[in-house]
Design a protein around this motif. Structure first.
Motif, mmCIF file in Angstrom:
data_model
loop_
_atom_site.group_PDB
_atom_site.id
_atom_site.type_symbol
_atom_site.label_atom_id
_atom_site.label_comp_id
_atom_site.label_asym_id
_atom_site.label_seq_id
_atom_site.Cartn_x
_atom_site.Cartn_y
_atom_site.Cartn_z
ATOM 1 N N ALA A 31 0.823 -1.214 0.000
ATOM 2 C CA ALA A 31 0.000 0.000 0.000
ATOM 3 C C ALA A 31 0.857 1.263 0.000
ATOM 4 N N PHE A 32 2.060 1.175 0.530
ATOM 5 C CA PHE A 32 2.961 2.330 0.552
ATOM 6 C C PHE A 32 3.699 2.529 -0.778
ATOM 7 N N THR A 33 3.594 1.582 -1.724
ATOM 8 C CA THR A 33 4.401 1.680 -2.943
ATOM 9 C C THR A 33 3.890 2.711 -3.945
ATOM 10 N N GLY A 34 2.630 3.120 -3.823
ATOM 11 C CA GLY A 34 2.048 4.035 -4.812
ATOM 12 C C GLY A 34 2.886 5.258 -5.130
ATOM 13 N N PRO A 35 3.316 6.031 -4.119
ATOM 14 C CA PRO A 35 4.097 7.236 -4.406
ATOM 15 C C PRO A 35 5.474 6.949 -4.997
ATOM 16 N N LEU A 36 5.953 5.715 -4.849
ATOM 17 C CA LEU A 36 7.274 5.365 -5.361
ATOM 18 C C LEU A 36 7.267 5.044 -6.850
ATOM 19 N N LEU A 37 6.105 4.683 -7.395
ATOM 20 C CA LEU A 37 6.048 4.205 -8.775
ATOM 21 C C LEU A 37 6.575 5.234 -9.765
ATOM 22 N N SER A 38 6.067 6.459 -9.699
ATOM 23 C CA SER A 38 6.503 7.477 -10.648
ATOM 24 C C SER A 38 7.942 7.898 -10.376
ATOM 25 N N ILE A 39 8.320 7.949 -9.101
ATOM 26 C CA ILE A 39 9.683 8.351 -8.747
ATOM 27 C C ILE A 39 10.705 7.375 -9.323
#
Length: 406
Positions: A31-39
């Motif tokens: 659930a925490f991976t979302g913000p990492l995808l674009s980065i």
């Protein structure tokens, strides 16, 4: 999205019970991976919790959803492709949690899985005929259901493709020590434990995700380190599982587990989970190894064993292979030159005994020992200077020697 309760209470009542429960911890890390995808330049995809009802799947989804907000964020698979485009866009960079796979149209669900993972909606035209800009998103997905994606599609005669299967990674969610759980943290049974955690999710939610975004925005200079962590995880766990270097599909799944491990560890470092350092990484490794074993993935040992059989046979019966360009004797088992052994299909079958010939060819291919034709298939045609241009298995001679000496 909104908050309720406090982060401290969420850590104590929701995150803490994840310790010792691999499926719960993996779901929260995911659930925490979302913000990492674009980065990190990654696409979406995710996990599917498969298991019978009343074993804890819903609780795991509630816990994962509580990272970002209230339970109302949990979506249903009962929707159309265009509807899921809007939903995915709304959840961009956060987390998309979907329950009850059996409610999805089995004729369309495979395409929806592709679409969610690839992050782009359908191309459409405006009323004047000009192209409309398609919707785009990057979002991790957590799904649940009593059937797997493959089983659901098969109910209407649809065959699942590897790309669909790997974009929604199947995890068994009813075979742990207590259904979907392993440790009950003092509760008398799994039902009581689930009710306790469900209530805690209702009372405390929505704090960790937004804070995590703020932490990441202040640490984008560490992106290189994060990519290195993913690579190290993949190499280490891939070696432990003995994953074949040529099994690109499994390596893609491994990277998804690595991303969850990274996100869980970053959230822990940020003080958002209260988990021990390394716990999220250890769980991601454990769950990948379980998935890999259940999938019966290809290992280096299997490749080496198959290649060694080929090496042993060709070394022992070298005189049965005619050197191309000579006329000393007719080929019995095939031909050879400095680069390749061209093995007749009947010889290949006898060489590998009771093993499936196509499976043996696949193992040689994954190890980089087999020449394949551009359109797919494990057999190739001999050159035009060979009468009848028979089909053969072309095995790299130099690689076989190297494999044997190693």
């Amino acid at each position: 999205m909104h908050t309720k309760g406090t982060l401290a209470a969420w850590k104590k009542e929701v995150a803490a019970p994840c310790v010792g429960n691999p499926l719960m911890m993996l779901a929260v890390s995911h659930a925490f991976t979302g913000p990492l995808l674009s980065i990190l330049g990654q696409t979406g995809s995710g996990f599917h919790l498969r298991g019978v009802s009343s074993r804890g799947k819903s609780t795991i989804q509630y816990v994962a959803t509580s990272v970002w907000g209230a339970r109302a964020l949990l979506q249903s698979w009962n929707g159309t492709p265009s509807g899921f485009e809007g939903v995915a866009t709304a959840f961009n960079d956060t987390f998309l949690n979907i329950e009850e796979l059996h409610k999805a149209d089995p004729r369309m669900v495979g395409d929806i899985v592709y679409m969610l993972a690839n992050g782009q909606g359908r191309l459409r035209a405006k009323s004047n005929g000009s192209p409309q800009t398609p919707q785009r998103w990057r979002v991790p997905v957590l799904s649940s259901g009593e059937v797997s994606l493959e089983e659901h599609m098969a109910s209407v005669g649809r065959k699942i493709y590897a790309g669909q299967d790997l974009r929604l990674i199947n995890l068994e969610a009813d075979s742990r020590a207590e259904g979907a759980f392993d440790v009950l943290h003092g509760s008398e049974n799994s039902k009581v434990f689930a009710e306790r955690v469900d209530h805690a999710c209702l009372e405390n939610c929505g704090h960790a995700g937004p804070i995590f975004v703020e932490k990441l925005m202040r640490a984008t200079d560490k992106v290189g380190n994060w990519r290195t962590n993913i690579d190290i995880f993949c190499r280490s766990v891939g070696k432990k599982a003995d994953v074949s270097p040529g099994d690109g599909q499994v390596h893609r799944v491994l990277k998804r587990f690595a991303l969850a491990a990274l996100a869980g560890e970053l959230a822990t470092q940020a003080g958002l989970t209260g988990w021990p350092k390394g716990a999220a990484r250890d769980v991601a490794q454990e769950m990948f190894l379980t998935w890999f074993e259940h999938r019966d993935g290809t290992t280096n040992k299997e490749i080496e064993s198959a290649v060694q059989r080929t090496k042993d046979y060709t070394s022992k019966h070298l005189d049965r292979f005619q050197t191309i360009g000579t006329t000393g004797h007719d080929p019995v088992d095939g031909w050879r030159d400095q680069e390749w052994f061209y093995i007749r299909p009947e010889c290949w079958k006898a060489m590998h005994g009771e093993n499936n010939p196509s499976e043996m060819a696949r193992l040689h291919s994954e190890g980089g020992f087999l020449k394949t034709q551009s359109g797919g298939g494990f057999q190739v045609r001999m050159g035009r200077n060979s009468p009848g241009r028979p089909r053969v298995y072309a095995i790299r001679a130099t690689a076989l020697v190297a494999a044997n000496e190693a």
